[in-house]
Design a protein around this motif. Structure first.
Motif, mmCIF file in Angstrom:
data_model
loop_
_atom_site.group_PDB
_atom_site.id
_atom_site.type_symbol
_atom_site.label_atom_id
_atom_site.label_comp_id
_atom_site.label_asym_id
_atom_site.label_seq_id
_atom_site.Cartn_x
_atom_site.Cartn_y
_atom_site.Cartn_z
ATOM 1 N N VAL A 115 111.462 -12.211 57.890
ATOM 2 C CA VAL A 115 109.948 -13.211 57.547
ATOM 3 C C VAL A 115 110.643 -14.506 57.374
ATOM 4 O O VAL A 115 111.874 -14.680 56.745
ATOM 5 C CB VAL A 115 109.643 -12.615 56.083
ATOM 6 N N THR A 116 110.085 -15.306 57.835
ATOM 7 C CA THR A 116 110.546 -16.724 57.803
ATOM 8 C C THR A 116 109.312 -17.719 57.244
ATOM 9 O O THR A 116 108.110 -17.544 57.629
ATOM 10 C CB THR A 116 111.232 -17.200 58.986
ATOM 11 N N VAL A 117 109.729 -19.069 56.731
ATOM 12 C CA VAL A 117 108.880 -20.130 56.650
ATOM 13 C C VAL A 117 109.478 -21.344 57.748
ATOM 14 O O VAL A 117 110.598 -21.599 57.735
ATOM 15 C CB VAL A 117 108.630 -20.574 55.229
ATOM 16 N N ASN A 118 108.332 -21.573 58.349
ATOM 17 C CA ASN A 118 108.702 -22.853 59.396
ATOM 18 C C ASN A 118 107.908 -23.907 58.720
ATOM 19 O O ASN A 118 106.838 -24.005 58.247
ATOM 20 C CB ASN A 118 108.509 -23.046 60.737
ATOM 21 N N ARG A 126 106.283 -15.079 60.783
ATOM 22 C CA ARG A 126 106.773 -16.577 60.449
ATOM 23 C C ARG A 126 105.561 -17.174 59.762
ATOM 24 O O ARG A 126 104.588 -16.843 60.587
ATOM 25 C CB ARG A 126 107.185 -17.226 61.688
ATOM 26 N N PHE A 127 105.639 -17.881 58.851
ATOM 27 C CA PHE A 127 104.363 -18.689 58.448
ATOM 28 C C PHE A 127 104.816 -20.219 58.572
ATOM 29 O O PHE A 127 106.000 -20.626 58.073
ATOM 30 C CB PHE A 127 104.401 -18.417 57.063
ATOM 31 N N VAL A 128 103.874 -20.921 59.410
ATOM 32 C CA VAL A 128 104.100 -22.425 59.450
ATOM 33 C C VAL A 128 103.457 -22.948 58.714
ATOM 34 O O VAL A 128 101.984 -23.023 58.380
ATOM 35 C CB VAL A 128 103.595 -22.645 61.077
ATOM 36 N N LEU A 129 104.203 -24.030 57.894
ATOM 37 C CA LEU A 129 103.563 -24.395 56.410
ATOM 38 C C LEU A 129 103.789 -25.929 56.800
ATOM 39 O O LEU A 129 104.468 -26.652 57.556
ATOM 40 C CB LEU A 129 104.107 -24.052 55.214
ATOM 41 N N LEU A 155 98.847 -23.732 54.968
ATOM 42 C CA LEU A 155 99.141 -22.747 56.282
ATOM 43 C C LEU A 155 98.612 -22.974 57.448
ATOM 44 O O LEU A 155 97.343 -23.141 57.641
ATOM 45 C CB LEU A 155 98.881 -21.207 55.727
ATOM 46 N N LYS A 156 99.453 -23.589 58.440
ATOM 47 C CA LYS A 156 99.033 -23.994 59.748
ATOM 48 C C LYS A 156 98.656 -22.538 60.851
ATOM 49 O O LYS A 156 97.912 -22.734 61.566
ATOM 50 C CB LYS A 156 99.751 -24.831 60.129
ATOM 51 N N TYR A 157 99.996 -21.920 60.871
ATOM 52 C CA TYR A 157 99.958 -20.933 61.806
ATOM 53 C C TYR A 157 100.740 -19.565 61.353
ATOM 54 O O TYR A 157 101.580 -19.573 60.186
ATOM 55 C CB TYR A 157 100.903 -21.423 63.134
ATOM 56 N N VAL A 158 100.050 -18.473 61.808
ATOM 57 C CA VAL A 158 101.088 -17.214 61.398
ATOM 58 C C VAL A 158 101.425 -16.447 62.904
ATOM 59 O O VAL A 158 100.657 -16.424 63.464
ATOM 60 C CB VAL A 158 100.340 -16.217 60.802
ATOM 61 N N LEU A 159 102.794 -16.392 63.005
ATOM 62 C CA LEU A 159 103.383 -15.984 64.357
ATOM 63 C C LEU A 159 103.931 -14.452 63.780
ATOM 64 O O LEU A 159 104.887 -14.507 63.118
ATOM 65 C CB LEU A 159 104.537 -16.927 64.794
ATOM 66 N N LEU A 160 103.714 -13.592 64.930
ATOM 67 C CA LEU A 160 104.119 -12.325 64.661
ATOM 68 C C LEU A 160 104.691 -11.742 65.817
ATOM 69 O O LEU A 160 103.936 -11.995 67.320
ATOM 70 C CB LEU A 160 102.843 -11.241 64.257
ATOM 71 N N ALA A 198 98.832 -31.082 66.742
ATOM 72 C CA ALA A 198 98.828 -29.718 67.231
ATOM 73 C C ALA A 198 100.179 -29.272 67.830
ATOM 74 O O ALA A 198 100.328 -29.069 68.909
ATOM 75 C CB ALA A 198 97.705 -29.569 68.217
ATOM 76 N N ILE A 199 101.098 -29.456 67.132
ATOM 77 C CA ILE A 199 102.641 -28.743 67.197
ATOM 78 C C ILE A 199 102.803 -27.591 66.540
ATOM 79 O O ILE A 199 102.622 -27.408 65.262
ATOM 80 C CB ILE A 199 103.707 -29.835 66.795
ATOM 81 N N MET A 200 103.404 -26.595 67.219
ATOM 82 C CA MET A 200 103.414 -25.320 66.961
ATOM 83 C C MET A 200 104.217 -24.991 65.800
ATOM 84 O O MET A 200 104.034 -24.251 64.775
ATOM 85 C CB MET A 200 103.687 -23.985 67.936
ATOM 86 N N GLU A 201 105.401 -25.680 65.812
ATOM 87 C CA GLU A 201 106.526 -25.533 64.844
ATOM 88 C C GLU A 201 107.494 -26.568 64.591
ATOM 89 O O GLU A 201 107.488 -27.458 65.539
ATOM 90 C CB GLU A 201 107.531 -24.235 65.236
ATOM 91 N N GLY A 202 108.123 -26.616 63.449
ATOM 92 C CA GLY A 202 109.232 -27.861 63.171
ATOM 93 C C GLY A 202 110.470 -27.385 63.250
ATOM 94 O O GLY A 202 110.924 -26.458 63.594
ATOM 95 N N GLU A 203 111.186 -28.178 62.753
ATOM 96 C CA GLU A 203 112.850 -27.926 62.787
ATOM 97 C C GLU A 203 113.294 -27.067 61.859
ATOM 98 O O GLU A 203 114.254 -26.400 62.030
ATOM 99 C CB GLU A 203 113.640 -29.440 62.808
ATOM 100 N N GLU A 204 112.538 -27.258 60.669
ATOM 101 C CA GLU A 204 113.177 -26.541 59.542
ATOM 102 C C GLU A 204 112.533 -25.052 59.452
ATOM 103 O O GLU A 204 111.633 -24.919 59.344
ATOM 104 C CB GLU A 204 112.905 -27.309 58.138
#
Length: 372
Positions: A165-168, A136-139, A119-124, A175-181
């Motif tokens: 609820v999503t997974v990114n 959102r959970f950034v994994l 788990l890298k980030y949690v975005l609410l 240090a990139i906040m999110e990916g493409e998927e």
């Protein structure tokens, strides 16, 4: 002492101006803006639009850090910020429930030094319209998605406000906040918001202003300025989910919104369908590419570029087609000045500061330009 214990105990210093009286914050920002724009001799300076002092942010971006107790949501140095007073009490409660739930189901935070964990980030994100939230959970990988799915019912029982609820997936060690998927774990895929009675929608990757109270006033003011000249055509570049353009919608008026992010355009189109005006059109295009491939021009142009500003190419295009009026919304007055220096065919009719980022040196500004 401020109203934030995190700041007072030096755990978080993000709100660098929180010790200043709010009137002093506004004065310093307005003085800074005047210093930058006075050489352009604006005809009218309007009073700054103020922000609430607490609970004004609709989005929390939490770094997930490892600790002996499990996942910590907050800063990268294991400082939990789930009680940050910039978020309303319902967001604080959901963050607390989420942090505890992640520990109970055994999700490991990504350890930057060891390059281990998931788990890298949690975005609410919260809608002020109905209080619903998007989590959102950034994994780093797909590995723990089954565990998240299995335990999700328990989290939503604790926090029924969570509707999306999503997974990114962000696999890169940077240090990139999110990916493409983006993978949806919920049936619902968007939040609904309303500003000034105008329906707006928020999806995971669509840009949305983080201070709804001030954003509502910003959109309303821009629409009032636009409506004064009763234009037939309005173009909205960098339109995001369509906030400016949708506020300017009217019978017998054509609104064209351009934005590079397809998810944002999907939101804008949903709003246009709900509003019901036929003249609303939104396209997922790069602003520079759009301007190179059109020979038409609007009566009024609205631009809301990122911090880097419009740049030379777009300024040259504006100078070439010279719409009668330009509404320029900027989150970086320094890049705004660089653009204004290139827009020599225009004069500033009026300026208003919108305090989108209270307790920091940053602010939004709306400038009304008219062709000389």
């Amino acid at each position: 002492m401020s109203f934030c214990s995190y700041y007072d105990t030096h755990q978080c210093r993000s709100c660098g101006w929180i010790d200043f009286h709010y009137a002093e914050q506004l004065k310093q920002k307005n003085d800074h803006l005047r210093l930058l724009l006075n050489p352009f001799t604006p005809q009218e300076w309007l009073h700054p639009s103020q922000s609430p002092l607490k609970a004004f942010r609709n989005k929390a971006k939490m770094v997930a850090s490892p600790s002996l107790s499990g996942v910590v949501l907050g800063l990268s140095d294991d400082v939990s910020l789930i009680g940050c007073p910039l978020y309303d009490i319902s967001m604080q409660r959901v963050l607390e429930h989420t942090q505890q739930w992640l520990r109970e189901i055994g999700i490991q935070a990504y350890d930057v030094k060891a390059k281990k964990g998931e788990l890298k980030y949690v975005l609410l994100t919260r809608s002020t319209y109905d209080g619903s939230m998007m989590l959102r959970f950034v994994l780093r990988s797909h590995g723990v998605i089954p565990r998240l799915k299995k335990g999700l019912e328990a989290l939503i029982a604790l926090s029924p406000e969570i509707k999306v609820v999503t997974v990114n997936i962000q696999p890169v060690h940077m240090a990139i906040m999110e990916g493409e998927e983006e993978i949806f774990l919920s049936e619902q895929s968007r939040l609904e918001e309303q500003f000034n009675g105008v329906p707006l929608f928020i999806r995971p990757k669509s840009f949305f202003q983080t201070n709804p109270s001030v954003a509502e006033k910003l959109y309303k003011t821009a629409a009032e300025w636009v409506n004064e000249s009763t234009p037939k055509t309005v173009w909205d570049l960098f339109c995001g989910v369509g906030g400016f353009g949708l506020h300017c919608a009217a019978e017998d008026r054509t609104i064209v919104g351009i934005e590079i992010e397809p998810e944002a355009i999907e939101c804008a189109r949903d709003s246009a369908e709900k509003i019901g005006f036929k003249g609303l059109s939104f396209e997922a295009l790069d602003a520079a590419s759009f301007t190179l491939n059109t020979a038409k021009k609007p009566d009024v142009l609205i631009v809301n570029p990122p911090r880097r500003g419009l740049g030379e190419q777009l300024c040259k295009w504006i100078e070439k087609i010279t719409p009668a009026e330009v509404m320029y919304s900027s989150c970086n007055a320094a890049s705004l000045v660089k653009d204004l220096e290139k827009l020599t065919s225009y004069e500033i009719v009026r300026v208003q500061l919108f305090d989108m980022f209270a307790h920091t040196e940053h602010y939004e500004v709306l400038v009304h330009l008219k062709k000389r």
